[in-house]
Design a protein around this motif. Structure first.
Motif, short mmCIF file in Angstrom:
data_model
loop_
_atom_site.label_atom_id
_atom_site.label_comp_id
_atom_site.label_asym_id
_atom_site.label_seq_id
_atom_site.Cartn_x
_atom_site.Cartn_y
_atom_site.Cartn_z
N LYS A 1 -38.10 -4.22 -28.97
CA LYS A 1 -38.93 -3.40 -28.08
C LYS A 1 -38.07 -2.33 -27.40
O LYS A 1 -37.07 -2.66 -26.76
N ALA A 2 -38.50 -1.08 -27.56
CA ALA A 2 -37.77 0.02 -26.92
C ALA A 2 -37.81 -0.17 -25.41
O ALA A 2 -38.84 -0.57 -24.85
N VAL B 1 -37.76 4.48 -45.60
CA VAL B 1 -39.18 4.19 -45.48
C VAL B 1 -39.79 4.91 -44.26
O VAL B 1 -40.98 5.22 -44.24
N SER B 2 -38.98 5.20 -43.24
CA SER B 2 -39.47 5.89 -42.04
C SER B 2 -39.17 7.39 -42.07
O SER B 2 -39.38 8.08 -41.07
N GLN B 3 -38.67 7.88 -43.21
CA GLN B 3 -38.39 9.31 -43.34
C GLN B 3 -39.43 10.02 -44.19
O GLN B 3 -39.50 11.25 -44.19
N ALA C 1 -40.09 2.73 -35.81
CA ALA C 1 -39.60 3.02 -37.16
C ALA C 1 -38.70 1.88 -37.62
O ALA C 1 -38.40 0.96 -36.85
N SER C 2 -38.27 1.97 -38.90
CA SER C 2 -37.28 1.04 -39.46
C SER C 2 -35.90 1.68 -39.32
O SER C 2 -35.75 2.87 -39.61
N PHE D 1 -34.02 -3.29 -39.48
CA PHE D 1 -34.79 -3.87 -38.37
C PHE D 1 -35.76 -2.82 -37.86
O PHE D 1 -35.65 -1.63 -38.19
N GLU D 2 -36.72 -3.28 -37.07
CA GLU D 2 -37.77 -2.38 -36.58
C GLU D 2 -37.61 -2.17 -35.09
O GLU D 2 -37.18 -3.06 -34.36
#
Ligand SMILES: *[C@@H]1O[C@H](CO)[C@@H](O)[C@H](O)[C@H]1NC(C)=O
Ligand SMILES: *[C@@H]1O[C@H](CO)[C@@H](O)[C@H](O)[C@H]1NC(C)=O
Length: 212
Positions: free
Chosen positions: A49-50, A85-87, A132-133, A163-164
């Motif tokens: 968690k950010a 995957v997050s790009q 994001a990943s 990790f996320e």
């Protein structure tokens, strides 16, 4: 015309130096040796968690690196990097071989002097880190802050051991806004209270006794 022609050779020399200086500062990721062994505390697939969760990063020189590899290492820069995957469809996160233009690792976690041996660093996932990943990459920088080596927590294809991060949710964000509005309000009303007190203090209302 003559003054302009006279000025142009030195102007060109200045331009040339500027160009050389600029281009020599550009490091290509593909030329960097992978010399650091880097690990990070999140388990593969773990969701952080950010603004709340922390990442502990550990790094050391790979024992198989040739002797003297790290003599130029002055600083280790730790970065949070987007997994491929997050790009997808996000040009602003695009990977470029030229590190000055690369957008894979835009979140700086921190920098530490390079000491050799095992080093660790603890990082609190900042509130501006989007969902994001990710993986962690460490760059070894020389005395001129130029990248001379690296290490990362994933493989070359950047698709294992990711990790996320889950960004602050809408509910969290609105709570934060409400909390900051509330504290701004309290500060203002406190200030108002003190000003009113001060005014009363400097112009005391005549007491009933004095009027008599
Ligand atoms: C150290 O480097 C060698 C050669 O590049 C590599 O095969 C090995 O996997 C590395 N060790 C670690 C722990 O990353
Ligand atoms: C770093 O730590 C690992 C395991 O935690 C250990 O095997 C290794 O010997 C250590 N290396 C140094 C240089 O202290």
């Amino acid at each position: 015309m003559a003054p302009a022609l006279n000025a142009s050779p030195s102007f060109l020399v200045v331009l040339l130096f500027a160009f050389l200086g600029f281009s020599s500062g550009n490091v290509l990721f593909s030329t960097l040796p992978r010399t650091l062994v880097v690990s990070a505390s999140p388990q593969p697939g773990q969701v952080l968690k950010a603004g709340e969760d922390k990442i502990t990063v550990t790094w050391s020189l790979n024992g198989t690196a040739p002797a003297g590899t790290d003599t130029s290492y002055k600083t280790v820069q730790l970065k949070l990097c987007y997994a491929p995957v997050s790009q997808v469809d996000r040009a602003w996160r695009k990977t470029k071989d030229d590190l000055a233009k690369d957008k894979t690792c835009t979140h700086l976690m921190g920098s530490r002097p390079y000491e050799g041996g095992n080093q660790t660093y603890e990082y609190l996932v900042q509130k501006d880190v989007p969902t994001a990943s990710y993986f962690v990459r460490a760059y070894a920088l020389d005395g001129s802050k130029v990248q001379v080596g690296f290490g990362q927590t994933t493989d070359k294809a950047k698709d294992t051991n990711l990790f996320e991060v889950e960004a602050i949710t809408g509910r969290h964000a609105s709570l934060d806004i409400a909390a900051s509005c509330f504290s701004a309000f309290s500060v203002l009303s406190l200030a108002g209270f003190f000003m009113a007190e001060k005014r009363r203090g400097s112009h005391p209302t005549p007491s009933p006794v004095a009027n008599m």
